[in-house]
Design a protein around this motif. Structure first.
Motif, short mmCIF file in Angstrom:
data_model
loop_
_atom_site.label_atom_id
_atom_site.label_comp_id
_atom_site.label_asym_id
_atom_site.label_seq_id
_atom_site.Cartn_x
_atom_site.Cartn_y
_atom_site.Cartn_z
N ASP A 76 33.98 38.47 35.41
CA ASP A 76 34.57 37.36 34.14
C ASP A 76 33.19 36.80 33.69
OD1 ASP A 76 37.08 37.80 34.55
OD2 ASP A 76 37.46 36.26 35.91
N VAL A 77 31.99 36.63 34.54
CA VAL A 77 30.81 36.03 33.98
C VAL A 77 29.75 36.81 33.73
CG1 VAL A 77 29.17 34.12 34.22
CG2 VAL A 77 31.72 33.90 35.22
N ARG B 44 26.41 42.89 26.64
CA ARG B 44 25.69 42.71 25.57
C ARG B 44 24.73 43.54 25.16
NH1 ARG B 44 25.68 36.06 25.65
NH2 ARG B 44 27.73 35.37 25.49
N TYR B 45 23.98 44.12 26.36
CA TYR B 45 22.88 44.68 26.01
C TYR B 45 23.23 46.21 26.58
CZ TYR B 45 21.11 40.07 26.09
OH TYR B 45 20.96 38.65 25.72
N PHE C 6 36.95 38.44 46.86
CA PHE C 6 37.56 38.52 45.43
C PHE C 6 36.90 37.52 44.76
CE2 PHE C 6 41.01 35.84 43.01
CZ PHE C 6 41.42 36.87 42.29
N LEU C 7 36.56 36.45 44.76
CA LEU C 7 35.81 35.26 44.06
C LEU C 7 34.50 35.99 43.65
CD1 LEU C 7 36.40 32.20 46.02
CD2 LEU C 7 37.67 32.84 44.09
N VAL C 8 33.92 36.75 44.42
CA VAL C 8 32.55 37.23 44.12
C VAL C 8 33.04 38.44 42.71
CG1 VAL C 8 30.69 38.98 44.61
CG2 VAL C 8 31.21 36.92 46.33
N VAL D 69 22.54 43.24 42.64
CA VAL D 69 21.48 42.18 43.38
C VAL D 69 22.54 40.89 43.41
CG1 VAL D 69 19.64 40.76 43.25
CG2 VAL D 69 19.61 43.09 42.76
N VAL D 70 23.16 40.52 42.30
CA VAL D 70 23.99 39.45 42.23
C VAL D 70 25.14 39.34 43.17
CG1 VAL D 70 25.56 37.83 40.74
CG2 VAL D 70 23.33 38.73 39.99
N VAL D 71 25.86 40.45 43.20
CA VAL D 71 27.04 40.77 43.96
C VAL D 71 26.62 40.84 45.34
CG1 VAL D 71 28.68 42.32 44.78
CG2 VAL D 71 28.42 41.86 42.32
#
Length: 346
Positions: free
Chosen positions: A272-273, A280-281, A264-266, A201-203
């Motif tokens: 990285d973020v 973690r989950y 590339f930035l996406v 969804v974020v990408v």
């Protein structure tokens, strides 16, 4: 050779023959195994959608049915809000992509040292056409989709019933251990899929916004493509970027470079973020293991194996560590976080 040694040799031979037989069956019935695993994936998503209702204290079956309603509601609302515009954009992408590919190829062939490379390269348009044909053929297999969906609903309604069936294939003294490993694998798959949904969804959203800002046509459809292909490990981001870069390049080579920068930035933001937060989950699989799973399952099952290689690797990674490395070989494995997923996977 005494009787003990003879029995040991016979037992070893039987095990080897069993492994070979299972390997041959795996190749022979590869498509059936893929359908089964596809049903498991959908069942996991259904149970994930019903998890909030189970936490409210509702019966498990009621929660599953409400989870199905939630999924159908989200799909229906998305289709009502964006279906018309996205359909038009997908048609535009399909119509413009072949011409965009030829434009980019002609431009590259005009560059020094590129002409010979382009002639030596394979016909990527033909390869992409075969992939698209395969995809539409898979989507058109209505009977298989209905079969997998129905099986997924049954699995989601009572997963422990089928898990108990699997444990019966093992010696009685190992039943509890196998059951615990299956629960842990299910929990790991649950968390992996939720993490992938967030990533997709974020990408997709960031790609849509970025391409829209720089003026690439059909940015919404290209964002959906980028989000969906992000599910495919390793090569998914590259596959998702190809249509957007080609369409932008056909308008203006400079716009094509800007589109490549957006992708590339996406991906940098995702790796990285977002990925560290998701990990973690979820279960963290060593990159080499994921690569070998990608190559092995892709070679064994083709395109569908490539798509499913990551979730299959998650399940196998947990089962191998809990049942073989830790249990059979008696090595100490730091699998505490994976074992906890048996209780937290829902």
């Amino acid at each position: 050779m005494n009787r003990t040694e003879q029995a040991r040799v016979a037992q070893t031979t039987a095990i080897v023959m069993l492994i070979v037989g299972l390997s041959l069956l795996t190749v022979k019935f590869a498509f059936v195994f893929l359908l089964i695993f596809g049903a498991i994936l959908i069942a996991t998503l259904i149970r994930a959608a019903g998890l909030p209702f189970r936490k409210l204290g509702l019966w498990d079956s009621v929660s599953v049915l409400l989870g199905i309603c939630v999924i159908l509601g989200i799909l229906g609302l998305s289709g009502w809000l964006f279906g018309s515009s996205l359909t038009e954009e997908f048609v535009n992408v399909a119509n413009q992509l072949p011409g965009a590919y030829e434009s980019a190829r002609a431009w590259l062939e005009g560059l020094p040292f590129i002409d010979s490379l382009a002639q030596a390269s394979p016909n990527w348009q033909s390869i992409m056409g075969q992939a698209v044909t395969f995809a539409f053929g898979a989507v058109g297999a209505v009977a298989n989709i209905v079969l997998v969906t129905i099986a997924a609903i049954y699995l989601a309604l009572d997963p422990k019933l089928y898990a108990r069936g699997v444990t019966l294939l093992f010696p009685k003294r190992q039943t509890e251990r196998v059951s615990r490993a299956l629960d842990a694998a299910g929990g790991a798959l649950h968390r992996y899929l939720l993490g992938q949904m967030v990533n997709m969804v974020v990408v997709g959203t960031l790609t849509w916004l970025g391409l829209m800002l720089i003026g690439v046509p059909s940015a919404g459809a290209l964002g959906v493509i980028a989000g969906i292909t992000n599910f495919i490990p390793l090569v998914g981001p590259f596959i998702g970027a190809v249509p957007g870069v080609l369409l932008a390049f056909a308008q203006d080579p400079t716009l094509g470079l800007w589109a490549g920068l957006v992708y590339f930035l996406v991906q940098q933001a995702e790796s990285d973020v977002l990925t560290p937060i998701v990990q973690r989950y979820a279960v963290t699989i060593p990159p080499a293991v994921l690569l070998f799973a990608f190559l092995a399952l892709g070679g064994l099952f083709g395109i569908v194996g490539v798509i499913l290689s990551a979730p299959l690797a998650v399940v196998l990674y947990v089962l191998v560590n809990l049942l073989w490395v830790e249990d059979a070989l008696e090595h100490r494995v730091d699998m505490a976080e994976i074992s906890e997923m048996a209780d937290k996977g829902g």
